[in-house]
Design an enzyme around this catalytic site. Structure first.
Site, mmCIF file in Angstrom:
data_model
loop_
_atom_site.group_PDB
_atom_site.id
_atom_site.type_symbol
_atom_site.label_atom_id
_atom_site.label_comp_id
_atom_site.label_asym_id
_atom_site.label_seq_id
_atom_site.Cartn_x
_atom_site.Cartn_y
_atom_site.Cartn_z
ATOM 1 N N GLY A 195 0.896 -1.230 -0.092
ATOM 2 C CA GLY A 195 -0.269 -0.001 0.284
ATOM 3 C C GLY A 195 0.812 1.100 0.013
ATOM 4 C CB ALA A 200 -7.318 -0.278 5.069
ATOM 5 C CE1 TYR A 201 -13.019 -4.622 -0.410
ATOM 6 C CE2 TYR A 201 -13.755 -2.158 -0.341
ATOM 7 C CZ TYR A 201 -13.871 -3.432 -0.910
ATOM 8 O OH TYR A 201 -14.704 -3.505 -1.931
ATOM 9 C CB THR A 202 -8.458 2.277 0.542
ATOM 10 O OG1 THR A 202 -7.910 1.658 -0.391
ATOM 11 C CG2 THR A 202 -7.951 1.850 2.095
ATOM 12 C CG ASP A 204 -11.668 12.097 6.553
ATOM 13 O OD1 ASP A 204 -11.407 10.869 6.291
ATOM 14 O OD2 ASP A 204 -11.954 12.996 5.740
ATOM 15 C CE1 TYR A 225 -11.830 2.915 4.000
ATOM 16 C CE2 TYR A 225 -12.532 5.007 4.396
ATOM 17 C CZ TYR A 225 -11.355 4.211 4.463
ATOM 18 O OH TYR A 225 -10.115 4.558 4.800
ATOM 19 C CE LYS A 261 -9.692 2.329 8.108
ATOM 20 N NZ LYS A 261 -8.676 1.433 8.201
#
Length: 283
Positions: free
Chosen positions: A11, A62-64, A104, A127, A131
């Site tokens: 990443g 992470a799954y972003t 955020d 998402y 998180k």
């Protein structure tokens, strides 16, 4: 030597940590990919921590994909929540300090002043929800952890807004960029160096923190600055719009308050425009 594990080795943040590592000779950093440490498998995580010992684990995996998460919620939650739970359990058992990156997007964007760590999260997309659940698992299972919420990460690596804009500029595409969302572009290189400084200091000021570059911008402001700093503003047809349709809802306002971070850590935070220009000059 301080032994550090970094997950999500491919990443953009892990790549920035690799670049920054040369400045921190007291750290022995191991980077692992999904093939060696699969966060979606509790057995994989347990076996890995039973085999290796670390002082710190920096979780950048992470799954972003915010858009895709809406139709692929199972995998988003498996990586961002359940996988983080497995990691938190393993770190707690091994007495490893967990450093985790959050977002955020755990907020709904209804505030008009910067979000602080005491504000109640209310994610409006999959998402953000995944998180937030990952954060909750860490706080329940770990006593030694740092959670850093950050925003609008970009760098020279991977798929991000900066690289997309540079690509579109080369293709001479007309660009319609939204002014509807306000946040803070954050240079992942700054985040990487900040994390390694905190690890090196062996700080015990554990907890939840907000970190970004200083200032705020819309996505249009961000794009405009990119093309000004690359001196391509005259060749790019950049059009602003107050609406840009996306599959996933996004917070209209998500600037993060840096007050708690700045009071706790002796780390200099620079303005997002200055950091962006510095990176573009380097490229």
């Amino acid at each position: 030597m301080i032994k550090v594990l970094v997950t999500g080795a491919k990443g953009q943040l892990a790549s920035c940590i690799k670049d920054a590592a040369a400045q921190f000779l007291e750290l022995e950093i191991t980077f692992v990919q999904k093939e060696l440490l699969n966060l979606q498998s509790k057995t994989s995580v347990q076996n890995f921590f039973n085999t290796y010992t670390f002082d710190y684990c920096i979780n950048t995996a992470a799954y972003t994909n915010v858009e895709k998460a809406e139709s692929d919620s199972e995998n988003a939650f498996l990586t961002n929540a359940e996988g983080v739970k497995y990691l938190a359990e393993a770190c707690s058992e091994a007495n490893t300090v967990l450093v985790h990156i959050s977002t955020d997007y755990v907020f709904d964007g209804k505030k008009t002043t910067p979000y602080n760590e005491k504000d109640v999260p209310n994610p409006i997309n999959i998402y953000g929800a995944s998180k937030l659940l990952g954060e909750q698992y860490i706080r329940e299972l770990c006593s030694k952890y740092f959670i850093f919420r950050t925003s609008w990460l970009y760098s020279q690596y991977g798929h991000n807004f900066l690289n997309s804009m540079l690509k579109f500029a080369k293709e001479k595409k007309d660009l319609t960029i939204t002014t509807e969302q306000t946040g803070t572009p954050t240079n992942a290189n700054d985040l990487a160096i900040t994390i390694l400084k905190i690890v090196t200091s062996r700080s015990e000021n554990y907890g939840l923190y907000h970190f970004s570059n200083k200032g705020k911008a819309t996505w249009f402001d961000f794009a405009e600055a990119i093309f000004e700093f690359t001196e391509e503003i005259e060749t790019v047809n950049l059009v602003k719009t107050d609406y840009y349709r996306t599959f996933a809802a996004r917070p209209v306002y998500s600037e993060l308050s840096l007050e708690k971070f700045r009071k706790t850590f002796p780390v200099k935070i620079i303005n997002w425009e200055r950091s962006l220009q510095r990176l573009i000059d380097q490229l």
